[in-house]
Motif scaffolding. Structure first.
Motif, PDB file in Angstrom:
ATOM      1  N   UNK A 189       0.805  -1.225   0.000  1.00 62.02           N
ATOM      2  CA  UNK A 189       0.000   0.000   0.000  1.00 62.02           C
ATOM      3  C   UNK A 189       0.838   1.275   0.000  1.00 62.02           C
ATOM      4  N   UNK A 190       2.121   1.196   0.315  1.00 57.14           N
ATOM      5  CA  UNK A 190       2.966   2.382   0.340  1.00 57.14           C
ATOM      6  C   UNK A 190       3.121   2.943   1.746  1.00 57.14           C
ATOM      7  N   UNK A 213      -5.033  -2.753   4.690  1.00 54.34           N
ATOM      8  CA  UNK A 213      -4.307  -3.533   3.703  1.00 54.34           C
ATOM      9  C   UNK A 213      -5.155  -4.581   3.002  1.00 54.34           C
ATOM     10  N   UNK A 214      -6.248  -5.012   3.649  1.00 54.10           N
ATOM     11  CA  UNK A 214      -7.109  -6.016   3.024  1.00 54.10           C
ATOM     12  C   UNK A 214      -7.764  -5.496   1.750  1.00 54.10           C
ATOM     13  N   UNK A 215      -7.843  -4.184   1.602  1.00 53.43           N
ATOM     14  CA  UNK A 215      -8.436  -3.612   0.392  1.00 53.43           C
ATOM     15  C   UNK A 215      -7.591  -3.897  -0.845  1.00 53.43           C
ATOM     16  N   UNK A 216      -6.328  -4.272  -0.658  1.00 49.38           N
ATOM     17  CA  UNK A 216      -5.439  -4.592  -1.780  1.00 49.38           C
ATOM     18  C   UNK A 216      -5.416  -6.092  -2.071  1.00 49.38           C
ATOM     19  N   UNK A 217      -6.185  -6.870  -1.329  1.00 44.96           N
ATOM     20  CA  UNK A 217      -6.227  -8.313  -1.541  1.00 44.96           C
ATOM     21  C   UNK A 217      -7.215  -8.669  -2.643  1.00 44.96           C
ATOM     22  N   UNK A 218      -7.146  -9.919  -3.104  1.00 38.87           N
ATOM     23  CA  UNK A 218      -8.169 -10.428  -3.995  1.00 38.87           C
ATOM     24  C   UNK A 218      -9.513 -10.401  -3.266  1.00 38.87           C
ATOM     25  N   UNK A 219     -10.581 -10.237  -4.020  1.00 36.89           N
ATOM     26  CA  UNK A 219     -11.889  -9.983  -3.425  1.00 36.89           C
ATOM     27  C   UNK A 219     -12.315 -11.092  -2.468  1.00 36.89           C
ATOM     28  N   UNK A 220     -12.167 -12.354  -2.864  1.00 30.52           N
ATOM     29  CA  UNK A 220     -12.620 -13.446  -2.019  1.00 30.52           C
ATOM     30  C   UNK A 220     -11.827 -13.511  -0.715  1.00 30.52           C
ATOM     31  N   UNK A 246      -8.081  -5.892  -8.726  1.00 28.09           N
ATOM     32  CA  UNK A 246      -8.142  -6.659  -7.490  1.00 28.09           C
ATOM     33  C   UNK A 246      -9.046  -6.028  -6.446  1.00 28.09           C
ATOM     34  N   UNK A 247      -9.364  -4.758  -6.594  1.00 22.90           N
ATOM     35  CA  UNK A 247     -10.162  -4.086  -5.583  1.00 22.90           C
ATOM     36  C   UNK A 247     -11.579  -3.832  -6.049  1.00 22.90           C
TER      37      UNK A 247
END
Length: 202
Positions: A45-46, A103-110, A158-159
Motif C-alpha cells: 500500500x505504500x 491492507x485487506x483492500x489490496x487483496x483479492x476480493x474473495x 483486485x479491488x
C-alpha cells in the motif's frame, strides 16, 4: 504511559500508549507483528498509507473505548466500570488491527471478504459477550481501517467489487457462523464476561 478507558483526560497517552505493553512478551509480539505483517502491507500500500492507517487506527482505538465508557455509564454501569481503571489500552495493537483492515483492500476480493468476515465476527463476539475495553477498541480500529481501505485503495482489478458465486457466499457465511459459535462458547464460560450479552455467562 498507557491509556485507560476511564481516563480520557490523559491526552498524552494517545501517543505514549504506543510504547506501552502489559508484559515484555506482548510488546515483543507486537514488534515482530509490525516487522512481518506491517512490512508486507507497507510493500503493497505504500509508506504514506501505512502511516495514515496506523496513526488514525491507533488513536481511534483509544478514543472509542473512552467515549463508549462515558455513554455506557448511563446504560450499564457494570460494563462501563469493567477494567476501565486497571486495563491498559495499547494504540500499537489497535494500529496494527486497523492496518490489517486497510491492507485487506489490496487483496483479492474473495480473500478480502473472508478475512474481514472472520475478524469482524470474532471482534463482535468479544465486544458483545466479553465487553472489555480492549475489545471495543479493537473493533473500532478495525472499522476505521476498513473505511480507510475503501477510501485509499485504487480502483483496479483486485479491488473492484463483483457478485460472488453461491458457493463463495456459503463459505463466507459458514466461516462467520463457526467464528460466532466458537467465540460465543469461549466468552460465555469466562468468569470476567461483562458485555451486554454476558447474562448468558456460566
Amino acid at each position: 504511559l498507557g491509556a485507560t478507558a476511564g481516563h480520557p483526560d490523559r491526552l498524552w497517552a494517545l501517543v505514549t500508549s504506543f510504547w506501552s505493553a502489559p508484559t515484555w512478551y506482548v510488546g515483543l509480539a507486537l514488534a515482530l507483528a509490525f516487522v512481518v505483517i506491517g512490512g508486507i502491507i507497507e510493500a503493497a500500500i505504500g509508506a504514506r498509507r501505512w502511516i495514515t492507517a496506523v496513526v488514525l487506527s491507533g488513536i481511534g482505538g483509544i478514543l472509542i473505548p473512552q467515549a463508549t465508557d462515558i455513554v455506557f455509564r448511563y446504560i450499564n454501569a457494570e460494563w462501563a466500570q469493567s477494567g476501565t481503571e486497571s486495563t491498559p489500552l495499547n494504540s500499537a495493537a489497535f494500529g496494527l488491527m486497523g492496518l490489517i483492515f486497510t491492507g485487506s483492500a489490496w487483496m483479492q476480493v474473495l480473500g478480502r471478504r473472508r478475512l474481514r468476515a472472520f475478524l469482524l465476527a470474532a471482534l463482535g463476539v468479544l465486544v458483545a459477550f466479553g465487553g472489555a475495553p480492549q475489545s471495543t477498541g479493537a473493533l473500532g480500529s478495525a472499522l476505521i481501517g476498513l473505511i480507510l481501505g475503501i477510501a485509499l485503495a485504487p480502483r483496479g482489478e483486485n479491488t473492484r467489487s463483483f457478485i460472488g458465486t453461491r458457493h463463495r457466499g456459503r463459505s463466507i457465511v459458514a466461516l462467520v457462523i463457526v467464528t460466532l459459535s466458537a467465540g460465543s462458547v469461549l466468552t460465555i464460560v469466562s468468569a470476567q464476561a461483562v458485555g451486554p450479552l454476558s447474562f448468558a455467562a456460566l
